[in-house]
Design a protein around this motif. Sequence first.
Motif, PDB file in Angstrom:
ATOM      1  N   SER A 115      -0.866  -8.759 -12.071  1.00  0.00           N
ATOM      2  CA  SER A 115       0.333  -8.187 -12.639  1.00  0.00           C
ATOM      3  C   SER A 115       0.350  -8.223 -14.172  1.00  0.00           C
ATOM      4  CB  SER A 115       1.743  -8.710 -12.092  1.00  0.00           C
ATOM      5  OG  SER A 115       2.692  -7.927 -12.424  1.00  0.00           O
ATOM      6  N   PRO A 116       0.407  -6.950 -14.543  1.00  0.00           N
ATOM      7  CA  PRO A 116       0.417  -5.434 -14.058  1.00  0.00           C
ATOM      8  C   PRO A 116      -1.207  -5.250 -13.695  1.00  0.00           C
ATOM      9  CG  PRO A 116       0.480  -5.236 -16.574  1.00  0.00           C
ATOM     10  CD  PRO A 116       0.530  -6.830 -16.127  1.00  0.00           C
ATOM     11  N   THR A 117      -1.169  -4.352 -12.692  1.00  0.00           N
ATOM     12  CA  THR A 117      -2.268  -3.760 -12.206  1.00  0.00           C
ATOM     13  C   THR A 117      -2.924  -3.061 -13.387  1.00  0.00           C
ATOM     14  OG1 THR A 117      -1.527  -2.037 -11.200  1.00  0.00           O
ATOM     15  CG2 THR A 117      -1.426  -3.877  -9.893  1.00  0.00           C
ATOM     16  N   PRO A 118      -4.275  -2.685 -13.359  1.00  0.00           N
ATOM     17  CA  PRO A 118      -4.755  -1.633 -14.275  1.00  0.00           C
ATOM     18  C   PRO A 118      -4.290  -0.365 -14.183  1.00  0.00           C
ATOM     19  CG  PRO A 118      -6.646  -2.778 -13.209  1.00  0.00           C
ATOM     20  CD  PRO A 118      -5.345  -2.984 -12.378  1.00  0.00           C
ATOM     21  N   TYR A 119      -3.285  -0.014 -13.222  1.00  0.00           N
ATOM     22  CA  TYR A 119      -2.588   1.253 -13.055  1.00  0.00           C
ATOM     23  C   TYR A 119      -1.052   1.251 -13.593  1.00  0.00           C
ATOM     24  CZ  TYR A 119      -6.342   2.970 -10.192  1.00  0.00           C
ATOM     25  OH  TYR A 119      -7.511   3.225  -9.635  1.00  0.00           O
ATOM     26  N   TRP A 158       1.020  -1.082  -0.064  1.00  0.00           N
ATOM     27  CA  TRP A 158      -0.133  -0.033  -0.058  1.00  0.00           C
ATOM     28  C   TRP A 158       0.999   1.271  -0.166  1.00  0.00           C
ATOM     29  CZ3 TRP A 158      -5.135  -0.228  -0.773  1.00  0.00           C
ATOM     30  CH2 TRP A 158      -5.900  -1.185  -0.475  1.00  0.00           C
ATOM     31  N   ASP A 159       0.613   2.197  -1.163  1.00  0.00           N
ATOM     32  CA  ASP A 159       1.008   3.558  -0.912  1.00  0.00           C
ATOM     33  C   ASP A 159      -0.050   4.505  -0.244  1.00  0.00           C
ATOM     34  OD1 ASP A 159       1.860   6.288  -1.245  1.00  0.00           O
ATOM     35  OD2 ASP A 159       2.696   5.690  -3.438  1.00  0.00           O
ATOM     36  N   ALA A 209       7.216   5.574 -12.733  1.00  0.00           N
ATOM     37  CA  ALA A 209       7.943   4.723 -12.153  1.00  0.00           C
ATOM     38  C   ALA A 209       8.697   5.366 -10.763  1.00  0.00           C
ATOM     39  CB  ALA A 209       9.144   4.088 -13.050  1.00  0.00           C
ATOM     40  N   GLU A 210       8.946   6.559 -10.762  1.00  0.00           N
ATOM     41  CA  GLU A 210       9.333   7.137  -9.516  1.00  0.00           C
ATOM     42  C   GLU A 210       8.435   7.098  -8.424  1.00  0.00           C
ATOM     43  OE1 GLU A 210       7.782  10.391 -12.474  1.00  0.00           O
ATOM     44  OE2 GLU A 210       9.323   8.523 -12.551  1.00  0.00           O
ATOM     45  N   ASP A 211       7.116   7.133  -8.893  1.00  0.00           N
ATOM     46  CA  ASP A 211       5.847   7.354  -8.191  1.00  0.00           C
ATOM     47  C   ASP A 211       5.538   5.993  -7.368  1.00  0.00           C
ATOM     48  OD1 ASP A 211       5.585  10.175  -8.233  1.00  0.00           O
ATOM     49  OD2 ASP A 211       4.847   9.735 -10.139  1.00  0.00           O
ATOM     50  N   PHE A 212       5.577   4.828  -8.413  1.00  0.00           N
ATOM     51  CA  PHE A 212       4.911   3.802  -8.175  1.00  0.00           C
ATOM     52  C   PHE A 212       6.015   2.550  -7.841  1.00  0.00           C
ATOM     53  CE2 PHE A 212       0.837   4.061 -10.739  1.00  0.00           C
ATOM     54  CZ  PHE A 212       0.352   5.282 -10.122  1.00  0.00           C
ATOM     55  N   CYS A 213       7.430   2.650  -8.078  1.00  0.00           N
ATOM     56  CA  CYS A 213       8.196   1.646  -7.946  1.00  0.00           C
ATOM     57  C   CYS A 213       9.389   2.134  -6.823  1.00  0.00           C
ATOM     58  CB  CYS A 213       8.994   1.355  -9.137  1.00  0.00           C
ATOM     59  SG  CYS A 213       7.981   0.774 -10.549  1.00  0.00           S
ATOM     60  N   GLY A 214       9.772   0.765  -6.028  1.00  0.00           N
ATOM     61  CA  GLY A 214      10.591   1.262  -5.062  1.00  0.00           C
ATOM     62  C   GLY A 214      10.497   0.229  -3.799  1.00  0.00           C
ATOM     63  N   PRO A 215      11.150   0.409  -2.847  1.00  0.00           N
ATOM     64  CA  PRO A 215      11.036  -0.518  -1.559  1.00  0.00           C
ATOM     65  C   PRO A 215       9.652  -0.309  -1.135  1.00  0.00           C
ATOM     66  CG  PRO A 215      13.167   0.548  -1.508  1.00  0.00           C
ATOM     67  CD  PRO A 215      12.286   1.298  -2.540  1.00  0.00           C
ATOM     68  N   PRO A 271      -0.416   2.853 -19.519  1.00  0.00           N
ATOM     69  CA  PRO A 271      -1.269   3.540 -18.756  1.00  0.00           C
ATOM     70  C   PRO A 271      -0.752   4.873 -18.080  1.00  0.00           C
ATOM     71  CG  PRO A 271      -0.946   1.142 -17.948  1.00  0.00           C
ATOM     72  CD  PRO A 271       0.286   1.613 -18.738  1.00  0.00           C
ATOM     73  N   VAL A 272      -1.418   5.724 -18.828  1.00  0.00           N
ATOM     74  CA  VAL A 272      -1.238   7.385 -18.313  1.00  0.00           C
ATOM     75  C   VAL A 272      -1.987   7.523 -17.197  1.00  0.00           C
ATOM     76  CG1 VAL A 272      -0.697   9.568 -19.045  1.00  0.00           C
ATOM     77  CG2 VAL A 272      -0.405   7.636 -20.873  1.00  0.00           C
ATOM     78  N   VAL A 273      -1.608   7.386 -15.921  1.00  0.00           N
ATOM     79  CA  VAL A 273      -2.324   7.517 -14.756  1.00  0.00           C
ATOM     80  C   VAL A 273      -2.059   9.043 -14.480  1.00  0.00           C
ATOM     81  CG1 VAL A 273      -2.660   6.879 -12.480  1.00  0.00           C
ATOM     82  CG2 VAL A 273      -2.124   5.177 -14.208  1.00  0.00           C
ATOM     83  N   ILE A 274      -2.977   9.876 -14.273  1.00  0.00           N
ATOM     84  CA  ILE A 274      -2.901  11.412 -14.132  1.00  0.00           C
ATOM     85  C   ILE A 274      -3.476  11.692 -12.736  1.00  0.00           C
ATOM     86  CG2 ILE A 274      -3.376  13.714 -14.978  1.00  0.00           C
ATOM     87  CD1 ILE A 274      -3.884  12.130 -17.811  1.00  0.00           C
TER      88      ILE A 274
END
Length: 490
Positions: free
Chosen positions: A170-174, A138-139, A311-317, A327-330
């Motif tokens: 995987s992948p999610t719709p986002y 969860w974010d 990727a900087e928003d959704f990926c990482g530890p 998917p261009v998530v705005i």
Amino acid sequence: MGTNHAEAPILEALARYRNVDELGFTPPGHKRARGADPRAREVLGDAVFFGDVLASGGLDDRLTRGQVLERAEELMADAVHADHTFFSTCGSSLSVKAAMLAVTSPGHRLLVGRDAHKSVVAGLILCGVQPVWVEPQWDASRHIAHPPSATAYEKAFDEYPDADGALVTSPTPYGAAADLTGIAEVCHRLGKPLIVDEAWGAHLPFHDELPTWAMDAGADICVTSIHKMGSGLEQGSVFHLQGELIDPAELASRADLLDTTSPNVLIYAGIDAWRRQMMQHGHDLMGRALKLAARIRTAIEAVDGLHVNGAEDFCGPGLAADFDPLPVVIDISELGTSGYRAADWLRAHHHIDVHLFDHRRISAQLTHADDEETAERLLAALRDLSDHADELKDAPQVVVPPPAELRMDQVDLPRDAYFARHAKIPTAEAVGRIAAEMITPYPPGIPVVLPGERLTEPVLKYLVTGVESGMFLPDAADGSLHTVRVVAES
């Protein structure tokens, strides 16, 4: 027979059927458009009816000796590095149920990511499987869930070693992708099969800048919707199999339990044509789509009040392992409105339909079919949306609980609660009662409430305020959520 990806066995069989002027005294009753309503022919075109023939006793002979479908499936398996492929004309909603039934049995356990699509929950209900829910990552700041980690699956197997296997989305719709290689390693170390619901990943095998394809990551069964990110028609789905953990005959048998005996050949043809297109031109098509997506993302980021998640928003530890940029998530939260209201405004004023919308986001799903013209139309509409943000303010607020309060206790098996005697009660009185229905914001179709869960005040408040804001709940008995269906008390 050698592998020749210039072939399209189903399309070629349809062409032969038309060229020899085959005359069928069989279904379908419109008899190649002759009996169809002229008004329908005007809208749909005769090609739809000419391609609508029986699969056996039409496209192929009564014993399917031409092996038309079999050859098309073999070509698809070769294209995506699978051992076996099966076509479905009932969407991935059927395919994922067939996969689950091949891996587990009534009364047995299956590890399932709690961010699964409602079709997975329907499979649990139909086959009476006991889910072991694996928590997504969860974010909390962005109010979004990413696929569970390999570590989460390992811990779940440690606690429930008798589970028959695992399922991950995987992948999610986002566009967030799981560590499929890591999850497959966890499963296979224990001799357990892995199902990947990769409905949004049909394009992944055809470009190395996209997240790892499930078959390459070691999954045993992978379910893919050709109509989502490919060129197939709606309901076109395939499921792929590799390895020795699942008998292909068993998987085919499970699919036969659920599948229609009257498959739409047009859908088969769309799947077949898409495989040929991708094998001949897929890398170039996907490369152009990725370049276009990068340009669109940069342009949207320059629009006041809009932020494109990357990727900087959704990926990482603690987040996703990889990211699909198509998917261009705005995030539109700076505009002071909701994704529901923004989606409605874009449709009303620009005739643009966005793919996803929630309390703070909209998503424009790009594919290889998009080009400069569609890109410019989207960008113009988004700039106009930003310019008219003042008109969209004061949208009803959705009260989104923190992740810990979104999860409710699973008191009964989904199947038991769904089929139990139930009562319809006012939502205000439902706290503490056991849900007897799924309640799913759509899209993306991930249930917030499952049958058998004990309802809580934060979740009900989230859903009620969501409906007031524009959330769509297609599977709730009362879509307005004035009432909730619960298990009747003794």
